[in-house]
Enzyme design. Sequence first.
Site, PDB file in Angstrom:
ATOM      1  N   ASP A  15      -9.713   8.613   6.213  1.00  0.00           N
ATOM      2  CA  ASP A  15      -8.322   8.141   6.193  1.00  0.00           C
ATOM      3  C   ASP A  15      -7.389   9.328   6.432  1.00  0.00           C
ATOM      4  O   ASP A  15      -7.273  10.234   5.606  1.00  0.00           O
ATOM      5  CB  ASP A  15      -8.029   7.481   4.831  1.00  0.00           C
ATOM      6  CG  ASP A  15      -6.666   6.778   4.812  1.00  0.00           C
ATOM      7  OD1 ASP A  15      -5.792   7.146   5.613  1.00  0.00           O
ATOM      8  OD2 ASP A  15      -6.498   5.867   3.980  1.00  0.00           O
ATOM      9  N   GLY A  17      -8.406   7.563  -6.606  1.00  0.00           N
ATOM     10  CA  GLY A  17      -7.231   7.015  -5.929  1.00  0.00           C
ATOM     11  C   GLY A  17      -7.487   5.548  -5.582  1.00  0.00           C
ATOM     12  O   GLY A  17      -8.526   5.242  -4.995  1.00  0.00           O
ATOM     13  N   THR A  28       4.990   3.771   2.501  1.00  0.00           N
ATOM     14  CA  THR A  28       4.565   2.539   1.827  1.00  0.00           C
ATOM     15  C   THR A  28       4.565   1.421   2.860  1.00  0.00           C
ATOM     16  O   THR A  28       5.546   1.248   3.596  1.00  0.00           O
ATOM     17  CB  THR A  28       5.522   2.204   0.674  1.00  0.00           C
ATOM     18  OG1 THR A  28       5.450   3.256  -0.281  1.00  0.00           O
ATOM     19  CG2 THR A  28       5.169   0.886   0.000  1.00  0.00           C
ATOM     20  N   VAL A  29       3.448   0.699   2.927  1.00  0.00           N
ATOM     21  CA  VAL A  29       3.319  -0.402   3.888  1.00  0.00           C
ATOM     22  C   VAL A  29       3.362  -1.728   3.129  1.00  0.00           C
ATOM     23  O   VAL A  29       2.664  -1.890   2.123  1.00  0.00           O
ATOM     24  CB  VAL A  29       2.001  -0.274   4.684  1.00  0.00           C
ATOM     25  CG1 VAL A  29       1.808  -1.457   5.616  1.00  0.00           C
ATOM     26  CG2 VAL A  29       1.972   1.030   5.466  1.00  0.00           C
ATOM     27  N   ASP A  76       0.871  -1.199   0.000  1.00  0.00           N
ATOM     28  CA  ASP A  76       0.000   0.000   0.000  1.00  0.00           C
ATOM     29  C   ASP A  76       0.900   1.237   0.000  1.00  0.00           C
ATOM     30  O   ASP A  76       1.476   1.585   1.026  1.00  0.00           O
ATOM     31  CB  ASP A  76      -0.885  -0.042   1.255  1.00  0.00           C
ATOM     32  CG  ASP A  76      -1.532   1.305   1.560  1.00  0.00           C
ATOM     33  OD1 ASP A  76      -1.761   2.094   0.620  1.00  0.00           O
ATOM     34  OD2 ASP A  76      -1.804   1.562   2.758  1.00  0.00           O
ATOM     35  N   THR A 120      -1.569  11.425   3.995  1.00  0.00           N
ATOM     36  CA  THR A 120      -0.974  12.683   3.536  1.00  0.00           C
ATOM     37  C   THR A 120      -2.102  13.689   3.309  1.00  0.00           C
ATOM     38  O   THR A 120      -2.011  14.848   3.716  1.00  0.00           O
ATOM     39  CB  THR A 120      -0.211  12.442   2.227  1.00  0.00           C
ATOM     40  OG1 THR A 120       0.662  11.323   2.434  1.00  0.00           O
ATOM     41  CG2 THR A 120       0.578  13.667   1.821  1.00  0.00           C
ATOM     42  N   ASP A 132      -6.320   3.736  -3.334  1.00  0.00           N
ATOM     43  CA  ASP A 132      -6.470   3.550  -1.877  1.00  0.00           C
ATOM     44  C   ASP A 132      -7.924   3.744  -1.451  1.00  0.00           C
ATOM     45  O   ASP A 132      -8.416   3.098  -0.527  1.00  0.00           O
ATOM     46  CB  ASP A 132      -5.562   4.530  -1.108  1.00  0.00           C
ATOM     47  CG  ASP A 132      -5.788   5.993  -1.489  1.00  0.00           C
ATOM     48  OD1 ASP A 132      -6.035   6.279  -2.677  1.00  0.00           O
ATOM     49  OD2 ASP A 132      -5.734   6.867  -0.589  1.00  0.00           O
ATOM     50  N   THR A 145       3.175   9.490   1.518  1.00  0.00           N
ATOM     51  CA  THR A 145       4.235   9.628   2.529  1.00  0.00           C
ATOM     52  C   THR A 145       4.931   8.293   2.797  1.00  0.00           C
ATOM     53  O   THR A 145       6.156   8.210   2.779  1.00  0.00           O
ATOM     54  CB  THR A 145       3.649  10.188   3.851  1.00  0.00           C
ATOM     55  OG1 THR A 145       2.944  11.402   3.560  1.00  0.00           O
ATOM     56  CG2 THR A 145       4.756  10.470   4.862  1.00  0.00           C
ATOM     57  N   THR A 171       2.585  29.967  21.838  1.00  0.00           N
ATOM     58  CA  THR A 171       2.419  29.781  20.390  1.00  0.00           C
ATOM     59  C   THR A 171       2.212  28.312  20.022  1.00  0.00           C
ATOM     60  O   THR A 171       1.305  27.973  19.245  1.00  0.00           O
ATOM     61  CB  THR A 171       3.661  30.333  19.649  1.00  0.00           C
ATOM     62  OG1 THR A 171       3.886  31.664  20.100  1.00  0.00           O
ATOM     63  CG2 THR A 171       3.476  30.314  18.146  1.00  0.00           C
TER      64      THR A 171
END
Length: 265
Positions: A129, A107, A12-13, A6, A132, A109, A10, A190
């Site tokens: 989800d 997408g 990859t699994v 997947d 990113t 995903d 950002t 801040t």
Amino acid sequence: MLLCIDTGNTNTVFSVWDGERFLSHWRIATDHTRTADEYYVWLETLISLTHFELDIDRCIISSTVPRVVFNLRVLCNRYFNTRPLVVGKPDCLLPAPPKVDAGVTVGPDRIVNTWAAHERHGDDLIVVDFGTATTFDVADPTGAYIGGVIAPGVNLSLEALHMGAASLPHVDVTKPTSTNGTETVIGTNTVACIQSGIFWGYIGLVEGIISRIRAERGRDMKVIATGGLAPLFEQGTDVFDSIDDDLTVHGLRLIYDYNKEAGNV
Ligand SMILES: Nc1ncnc2c1ncn2[C@@H]1O[C@H](COP(=O)(O)OP(=O)(O)O)[C@@H](O)[C@H]1O
Ligand SMILES: CC(C)(COP(=O)(O)O)[C@@H](O)C(=O)NCCC(=O)O
Ligand SMILES: [K+]
């Protein structure tokens, strides 16, 4: 065994499914310059560290980054001796094809998430989800993706604030609490102000979008949350019915099974 890959923008699994459960999940930063050989050296090391006998002979890929697919295909061909299924390509059958405007791409995903949620959690769902991008995927009662919402991801928003405002530091997302542990909204420095804006801002975004989707569909819908930041945001809302960390890789193994049953692999 089935290797489910997947790729998000950002991370990859890589997850190994033995037919009954996932034996491992490994994560690597997504980088389109990474070669098949580099993936394999990394994977081989992790495989050698597990106490399971991992024998990968099938692969399925979902990638939101088109450029990485070539090297992932080479990895599967060269090192696992198998031609991978790639979600979104014509040779990968979908149990419930997306119902969206003609000629547009969705997408992969999001297609995988809606099918996984449908199979694991029932009819009429919204998947949130936290990747990113923060995406909302709407599934109809057949498990088809019928559309959704794309919002900037939590970390992207934090990064944009830091980049665009000279005096604002980079901060990590967390639930704002005072020193005695109670929930707070009003930041007294801040960093606390930014953390409050991001945390409560995303809670408002998620709750608001979900209630508008439900109103537009005219029905109650279950909400399944996934992505690394889902457990954090669950602490600020009761809008999620379930958190399903491994939703996308479950969707991949379910879509692989569907192709197998259809005689496509
Ligand atoms: N447990 C976590 N705590 C904090 N940040 C996380 C966690 N898991 C993921 N992230 C961050 O959330 C963002 C999305 O991550 P991920 O879900 O891997 O995205 P994608 O699927 O789009 O690659 C990344 O910036 C990542 O660093
Ligand atoms: C919306 C996304 C950027 C989410 O990607 P992610 O956050 O998982 O990396 C990805 O699904 C994508 O590029 N989609 C294409 C457009 C669409 O789904 O409508
Ligand atoms: K994702």
